[in-house]
Design a protein around this motif. Structure first.
Motif, PDB file in Angstrom:
ATOM      1  N   THR A  78      -7.648 -30.307 -30.717  1.00 24.20           N
ATOM      2  CA  THR A  78      -6.783 -30.614 -31.857  1.00 24.20           C
ATOM      3  C   THR A  78      -5.504 -31.341 -31.460  1.00 24.20           C
ATOM      4  OG1 THR A  78      -5.691 -28.464 -31.689  1.00 24.20           O
ATOM      5  CG2 THR A  78      -7.612 -28.612 -33.149  1.00 24.20           C
ATOM      6  N   ARG A  79      -5.270 -31.508 -30.177  1.00 24.53           N
ATOM      7  CA  ARG A  79      -4.047 -32.152 -29.689  1.00 24.53           C
ATOM      8  C   ARG A  79      -4.379 -33.248 -28.693  1.00 24.53           C
ATOM      9  NH1 ARG A  79       0.449 -31.064 -32.369  1.00 24.53           N
ATOM     10  NH2 ARG A  79       1.652 -31.353 -30.502  1.00 24.53           N
ATOM     11  N   LEU A  80      -3.406 -34.109 -28.446  1.00 20.67           N
ATOM     12  CA  LEU A  80      -3.572 -35.166 -27.461  1.00 20.67           C
ATOM     13  C   LEU A  80      -3.407 -34.669 -26.038  1.00 20.67           C
ATOM     14  CD1 LEU A  80      -1.818 -38.417 -28.733  1.00 20.67           C
ATOM     15  CD2 LEU A  80      -4.137 -38.168 -27.880  1.00 20.67           C
ATOM     16  N   LYS A  81      -2.683 -33.569 -25.866  1.00 18.48           N
ATOM     17  CA  LYS A  81      -2.401 -33.081 -24.514  1.00 18.48           C
ATOM     18  C   LYS A  81      -2.393 -31.560 -24.470  1.00 18.48           C
ATOM     19  CE  LYS A  81       2.404 -33.597 -25.636  1.00 18.48           C
ATOM     20  NZ  LYS A  81       3.330 -34.637 -25.864  1.00 18.48           N
ATOM     21  N   GLN A  82      -2.602 -31.047 -23.244  1.00 17.82           N
ATOM     22  CA  GLN A  82      -2.622 -29.604 -23.015  1.00 17.82           C
ATOM     23  C   GLN A  82      -2.213 -29.362 -21.570  1.00 17.82           C
ATOM     24  OE1 GLN A  82      -6.168 -27.645 -24.433  1.00 17.82           O
ATOM     25  NE2 GLN A  82      -6.257 -26.395 -22.600  1.00 17.82           N
ATOM     26  N   CYS A  83      -1.482 -28.285 -21.311  1.00 17.06           N
ATOM     27  CA  CYS A  83      -1.057 -27.955 -19.950  1.00 17.06           C
ATOM     28  C   CYS A  83      -1.452 -26.525 -19.611  1.00 17.06           C
ATOM     29  CB  CYS A  83       0.447 -28.088 -19.797  1.00 17.06           C
ATOM     30  SG  CYS A  83       1.051 -29.767 -19.892  1.00 17.06           S
ATOM     31  N   THR A  84      -1.837 -26.330 -18.363  1.00 18.99           N
ATOM     32  CA  THR A  84      -2.143 -25.013 -17.831  1.00 18.99           C
ATOM     33  C   THR A  84      -1.357 -24.867 -16.538  1.00 18.99           C
ATOM     34  OG1 THR A  84      -4.373 -25.181 -18.721  1.00 18.99           O
ATOM     35  CG2 THR A  84      -3.990 -23.479 -17.078  1.00 18.99           C
ATOM     36  N   ALA A  85      -0.713 -23.725 -16.350  1.00 18.22           N
ATOM     37  CA  ALA A  85       0.108 -23.533 -15.155  1.00 18.22           C
ATOM     38  C   ALA A  85      -0.287 -22.271 -14.414  1.00 18.22           C
ATOM     39  CB  ALA A  85       1.577 -23.476 -15.535  1.00 18.22           C
ATOM     40  N   CYS A  86      -0.202 -22.349 -13.093  1.00 15.77           N
ATOM     41  CA  CYS A  86      -0.395 -21.199 -12.222  1.00 15.77           C
ATOM     42  C   CYS A  86       0.618 -21.336 -11.093  1.00 15.77           C
ATOM     43  CB  CYS A  86      -1.818 -21.162 -11.681  1.00 15.77           C
ATOM     44  SG  CYS A  86      -2.102 -19.774 -10.575  1.00 15.77           S
ATOM     45  N   MET A 129      -0.305 -31.226 -11.019  1.00 13.44           N
ATOM     46  CA  MET A 129       1.014 -31.493 -10.490  1.00 13.44           C
ATOM     47  C   MET A 129       1.473 -30.299  -9.680  1.00 13.44           C
ATOM     48  SD  MET A 129       3.044 -33.281 -13.652  1.00 13.44           S
ATOM     49  CE  MET A 129       4.544 -32.870 -12.852  1.00 13.44           C
ATOM     50  N   ASN A 130       2.330 -30.587  -8.751  1.00 10.40           N
ATOM     51  CA  ASN A 130       2.858 -29.547  -7.885  1.00 10.40           C
ATOM     52  C   ASN A 130       4.347 -29.813  -7.696  1.00 10.40           C
ATOM     53  OD1 ASN A 130       3.549 -28.678  -4.918  1.00 10.40           O
ATOM     54  ND2 ASN A 130       1.849 -27.409  -5.582  1.00 10.40           N
ATOM     55  N   TYR A 131       5.135 -28.747  -7.614  1.00 15.93           N
ATOM     56  CA  TYR A 131       6.565 -28.890  -7.388  1.00 15.93           C
ATOM     57  C   TYR A 131       6.898 -28.757  -5.909  1.00 15.93           C
ATOM     58  CZ  TYR A 131       7.366 -28.335 -12.414  1.00 15.93           C
ATOM     59  OH  TYR A 131       7.381 -28.508 -13.771  1.00 15.93           O
ATOM     60  N   THR A 132       7.901 -29.515  -5.448  1.00 14.97           N
ATOM     61  CA  THR A 132       8.385 -29.437  -4.082  1.00 14.97           C
ATOM     62  C   THR A 132       9.280 -28.206  -3.933  1.00 14.97           C
ATOM     63  OG1 THR A 132       8.347 -31.837  -3.932  1.00 14.97           O
ATOM     64  CG2 THR A 132       9.676 -30.680  -2.302  1.00 14.97           C
ATOM     65  N   HIS A 133       8.967 -27.336  -3.001  1.00 15.60           N
ATOM     66  CA  HIS A 133       9.761 -26.126  -2.734  1.00 15.60           C
ATOM     67  C   HIS A 133      10.131 -25.408  -4.027  1.00 15.60           C
ATOM     68  CE1 HIS A 133      10.010 -27.627   1.319  1.00 15.60           C
ATOM     69  NE2 HIS A 133      10.579 -28.738   0.899  1.00 15.60           N
ATOM     70  N   ALA A 134       9.151 -25.200  -4.871  1.00 16.29           N
ATOM     71  CA  ALA A 134       9.378 -24.709  -6.235  1.00 16.29           C
ATOM     72  C   ALA A 134      10.171 -23.410  -6.302  1.00 16.29           C
ATOM     73  CB  ALA A 134       8.038 -24.545  -6.945  1.00 16.29           C
ATOM     74  N   PHE A 135       9.711 -22.387  -5.639  1.00 11.20           N
ATOM     75  CA  PHE A 135      10.360 -21.077  -5.742  1.00 11.20           C
ATOM     76  C   PHE A 135      11.768 -21.109  -5.157  1.00 11.20           C
ATOM     77  CE2 PHE A 135       6.127 -19.906  -6.732  1.00 11.20           C
ATOM     78  CZ  PHE A 135       6.161 -18.684  -7.354  1.00 11.20           C
ATOM     79  N   GLY A 136      11.985 -21.968  -4.196  1.00 10.98           N
ATOM     80  CA  GLY A 136      13.286 -22.037  -3.537  1.00 10.98           C
ATOM     81  C   GLY A 136      14.254 -23.021  -4.151  1.00 10.98           C
ATOM     82  N   SER A 137      13.849 -23.740  -5.196  1.00 11.96           N
ATOM     83  CA  SER A 137      14.742 -24.764  -5.732  1.00 11.96           C
ATOM     84  C   SER A 137      15.178 -24.558  -7.177  1.00 11.96           C
ATOM     85  CB  SER A 137      14.078 -26.142  -5.601  1.00 11.96           C
ATOM     86  OG  SER A 137      12.902 -26.203  -6.371  1.00 11.96           O
ATOM     87  N   VAL A 138      14.602 -23.586  -7.859  1.00 14.77           N
ATOM     88  CA  VAL A 138      14.962 -23.378  -9.263  1.00 14.77           C
ATOM     89  C   VAL A 138      16.432 -22.937  -9.362  1.00 14.77           C
ATOM     90  CG1 VAL A 138      14.176 -20.965  -9.376  1.00 14.77           C
ATOM     91  CG2 VAL A 138      14.191 -22.340 -11.432  1.00 14.77           C
ATOM     92  N   TYR A 139      17.141 -23.548 -10.313  1.00  6.78           N
ATOM     93  CA  TYR A 139      18.552 -23.202 -10.506  1.00  6.78           C
ATOM     94  C   TYR A 139      18.669 -21.790 -11.073  1.00  6.78           C
ATOM     95  CZ  TYR A 139      19.488 -28.235 -10.092  1.00  6.78           C
ATOM     96  OH  TYR A 139      19.570 -29.529  -9.663  1.00  6.78           O
ATOM     97  N   ARG A 140      19.475 -20.984 -10.435  1.00  2.00           N
ATOM     98  CA  ARG A 140      19.620 -19.581 -10.849  1.00  2.00           C
ATOM     99  C   ARG A 140      20.280 -19.454 -12.218  1.00  2.00           C
ATOM    100  NH1 ARG A 140      20.940 -16.708  -5.025  1.00  2.00           N
ATOM    101  NH2 ARG A 140      18.819 -16.950  -4.247  1.00  2.00           N
ATOM    102  N   LYS A 141      21.206 -20.342 -12.518  1.00  2.00           N
ATOM    103  CA  LYS A 141      21.850 -20.311 -13.827  1.00  2.00           C
ATOM    104  C   LYS A 141      20.816 -20.561 -14.929  1.00  2.00           C
ATOM    105  CE  LYS A 141      26.160 -21.933 -15.787  1.00  2.00           C
ATOM    106  NZ  LYS A 141      27.293 -22.828 -15.608  1.00  2.00           N
TER     107      LYS A 141
END
Length: 143
Positions: free
Chosen positions: A89-97, A1-13
């Motif tokens: 041991t689990r049904l799901k796993q996530c890796t992020a970069c 998965m990829n986020y649209t404009h990730a670094f520029g869209s995260v809410y600062r709060k």
């Protein structure tokens, strides 16, 4: 998965909330917050710049601290998925970069549920999944 404009869209709060969850000292949180409030930027079109405008979300591009701050947000999101252990041991796993997340599941339904939950949690932080950049790969173990 990829986020649209990730670094520029995260809410600062939400970013500040993440810093608090990671027990970052208040003084450091205040210093980081000072770099994010009342941020102004112009847009360059060809050789000309527009008038400056106030930037209200995202981390600063080119700031050495931005990748770390964004990683803290992604880590906070992934922790809300309740992932522990590994795929054996689990049904799901996530890796992020950075803004890319790889989800590994044992079942198709688990993948659907995990993606839906990830989309919902991510939206609370200002992050929207880029459907055009998201790829699905299905494998099968033959014994």
């Amino acid at each position: 998965m990829n986020y649209t404009h990730a670094f520029g869209s995260v809410y600062r709060k939400k970013l500040i909330e993440c810093l608090k969850k990671f027990d970052v000292p208040d003084k450091l949180i205040r210093l980081i917050a000072l770099t994010l409030i009342q941020t102004r930027a112009p847009v360059k079109i060809n050789r000309d710049f527009t008038e400056e405008f106030i930037v209200q979300c995202g981390v600063k591009q080119g700031d050495p601290l931005s990748a770390t701050l964004f990683s803290l947000v992604i880590d906070t999101i992934l922790k809300q998925l309740g992932l522990r252990g590994n795929i054996t041991t689990r049904l799901k796993q996530c890796t992020a970069c950075a803004a890319d997340i790889m989800i590994t599941t044992r079942t198709e339904q688990s993948l659907i549920d995990t993606i839906q939950k990830l989309k919902e949690i991510s939206a609370q932080y200002g992050l929207i999944v880029n459907g055009q950049e998201t790829k699905y790969l299905q494998g099968k173990i033959v014994i």
